[in-house]
Motif scaffolding. Sequence first.
Motif, mmCIF file in Angstrom:
data_model
loop_
_atom_site.group_PDB
_atom_site.id
_atom_site.type_symbol
_atom_site.label_atom_id
_atom_site.label_comp_id
_atom_site.label_asym_id
_atom_site.label_seq_id
_atom_site.Cartn_x
_atom_site.Cartn_y
_atom_site.Cartn_z
ATOM 1 N N LYS A 122 0.834 -1.206 0.000
ATOM 2 C CA LYS A 122 0.000 0.000 0.000
ATOM 3 C C LYS A 122 0.869 1.256 0.000
ATOM 4 O O LYS A 122 0.634 2.188 -0.784
ATOM 5 C CB LYS A 122 -0.911 -0.021 1.230
ATOM 6 N N LEU A 123 1.872 1.289 0.857
ATOM 7 C CA LEU A 123 2.746 2.461 0.935
ATOM 8 C C LEU A 123 3.580 2.628 -0.335
ATOM 9 O O LEU A 123 3.741 3.743 -0.835
ATOM 10 C CB LEU A 123 3.645 2.370 2.170
ATOM 11 N N VAL A 124 4.088 1.529 -0.857
ATOM 12 C CA VAL A 124 4.909 1.606 -2.078
ATOM 13 C C VAL A 124 4.051 2.056 -3.259
ATOM 14 O O VAL A 124 4.483 2.903 -4.057
ATOM 15 C CB VAL A 124 5.622 0.262 -2.361
ATOM 16 N N ALA A 125 2.856 1.528 -3.378
ATOM 17 C CA ALA A 125 1.968 1.938 -4.482
ATOM 18 C C ALA A 125 1.639 3.419 -4.388
ATOM 19 O O ALA A 125 1.652 4.139 -5.404
ATOM 20 C CB ALA A 125 0.689 1.100 -4.471
ATOM 21 N N ARG A 126 1.360 3.875 -3.199
ATOM 22 C CA ARG A 126 1.023 5.302 -3.015
ATOM 23 C C ARG A 126 2.236 6.178 -3.306
ATOM 24 O O ARG A 126 2.131 7.225 -3.936
ATOM 25 C CB ARG A 126 0.479 5.531 -1.604
ATOM 26 N N ALA A 127 3.410 5.734 -2.858
ATOM 27 C CA ALA A 127 4.638 6.477 -3.137
ATOM 28 C C ALA A 127 4.887 6.543 -4.636
ATOM 29 O O ALA A 127 5.289 7.581 -5.167
ATOM 30 C CB ALA A 127 5.826 5.833 -2.415
ATOM 31 N N GLN A 128 4.637 5.439 -5.338
ATOM 32 C CA GLN A 128 4.811 5.414 -6.798
ATOM 33 C C GLN A 128 3.925 6.470 -7.449
ATOM 34 O O GLN A 128 4.380 7.221 -8.316
ATOM 35 C CB GLN A 128 4.469 4.028 -7.343
ATOM 36 N N GLU A 129 2.673 6.550 -7.047
ATOM 37 C CA GLU A 129 1.741 7.556 -7.589
ATOM 38 C C GLU A 129 2.258 8.965 -7.326
ATOM 39 O O GLU A 129 2.262 9.815 -8.227
ATOM 40 C CB GLU A 129 0.373 7.427 -6.940
ATOM 41 N N ILE A 130 2.674 9.213 -6.112
ATOM 42 C CA ILE A 130 3.081 10.562 -5.703
ATOM 43 C C ILE A 130 4.387 10.970 -6.385
ATOM 44 O O ILE A 130 4.515 12.100 -6.870
ATOM 45 C CB ILE A 130 3.187 10.635 -4.167
ATOM 46 N N VAL A 131 5.349 10.069 -6.440
ATOM 47 C CA VAL A 131 6.626 10.383 -7.079
ATOM 48 C C VAL A 131 6.426 10.595 -8.571
ATOM 49 O O VAL A 131 6.982 11.509 -9.158
ATOM 50 C CB VAL A 131 7.682 9.296 -6.793
ATOM 51 N N THR A 132 5.576 9.801 -9.190
ATOM 52 C CA THR A 132 5.297 9.955 -10.620
ATOM 53 C C THR A 132 4.634 11.306 -10.896
ATOM 54 O O THR A 132 5.032 12.021 -11.822
ATOM 55 C CB THR A 132 4.396 8.804 -11.125
ATOM 56 N N LEU A 133 3.669 11.677 -10.093
ATOM 57 C CA LEU A 133 2.994 12.961 -10.272
ATOM 58 C C LEU A 133 3.902 14.136 -9.900
ATOM 59 O O LEU A 133 3.826 15.191 -10.507
ATOM 60 C CB LEU A 133 1.720 13.024 -9.431
ATOM 61 N N GLY A 134 4.746 13.921 -8.890
ATOM 62 C CA GLY A 134 5.622 14.990 -8.413
ATOM 63 C C GLY A 134 6.825 15.212 -9.284
ATOM 64 O O GLY A 134 7.504 16.233 -9.191
ATOM 65 N N GLY A 135 7.130 14.251 -10.125
ATOM 66 C CA GLY A 135 8.326 14.353 -10.945
ATOM 67 C C GLY A 135 7.989 14.735 -12.335
ATOM 68 O O GLY A 135 8.628 15.134 -13.166
#
Length: 135
Positions: A122-135
Motif C-alpha cells: 500500500k505504501l509503495v503503491a502510493r509512493a509510486q503515484e506521488i513520485v510519478t505525479l511529483g516528478g
Amino acid sequence: MKVAKCDINNARRRLIRAKSFLDSALLLCDEYDPALATVAVAISVLAGIAASDAICCVLVGQRSASSNHADAVKLVKQAPLADSDELAKTLQDLLAIKQQAHYGDDLLHADQAKRALRRAQKLVARAQEIVTLGG
C-alpha cells in the motif's frame, strides 16, 4: 524531530529502494518457513519506511532522520493528502512489528508476513503515484 531535507531526486531513489525491498520480501514470503516469513516481515518494514520517505520528500520536502520512527509517522501525517492519516497508520502498523521482526527471538508466522506485505504494498503503491505525479 530530526529531519533531512530532500527533493524529488531523493524521492526517486527512496522509491527504488522501497520497490527493491518489497520485491525481495515477496520472494521470501513462505507460509511453511517461519524463518523466511520473519525475514519477509523485516524487509517489508524497510520497504514501508523507504516508501514513506519518498512520499515525504515530494510533499513535505523533508524526511525523518530520527532513530525514533514515530517521527516518520508524524511527517507522513503532515503530507497534504486526503489519505495521509491512513498512510501514517499503515506505517505505524508496520513499525509496530519492526522490533520483533528485526531483533526478536521468536519467529513470525505467514499471516504476519502477509499483513506486513499488504501494508508495504500500500505504501509503495502510493509512493509510486506521488513520485510519478511529483516528478
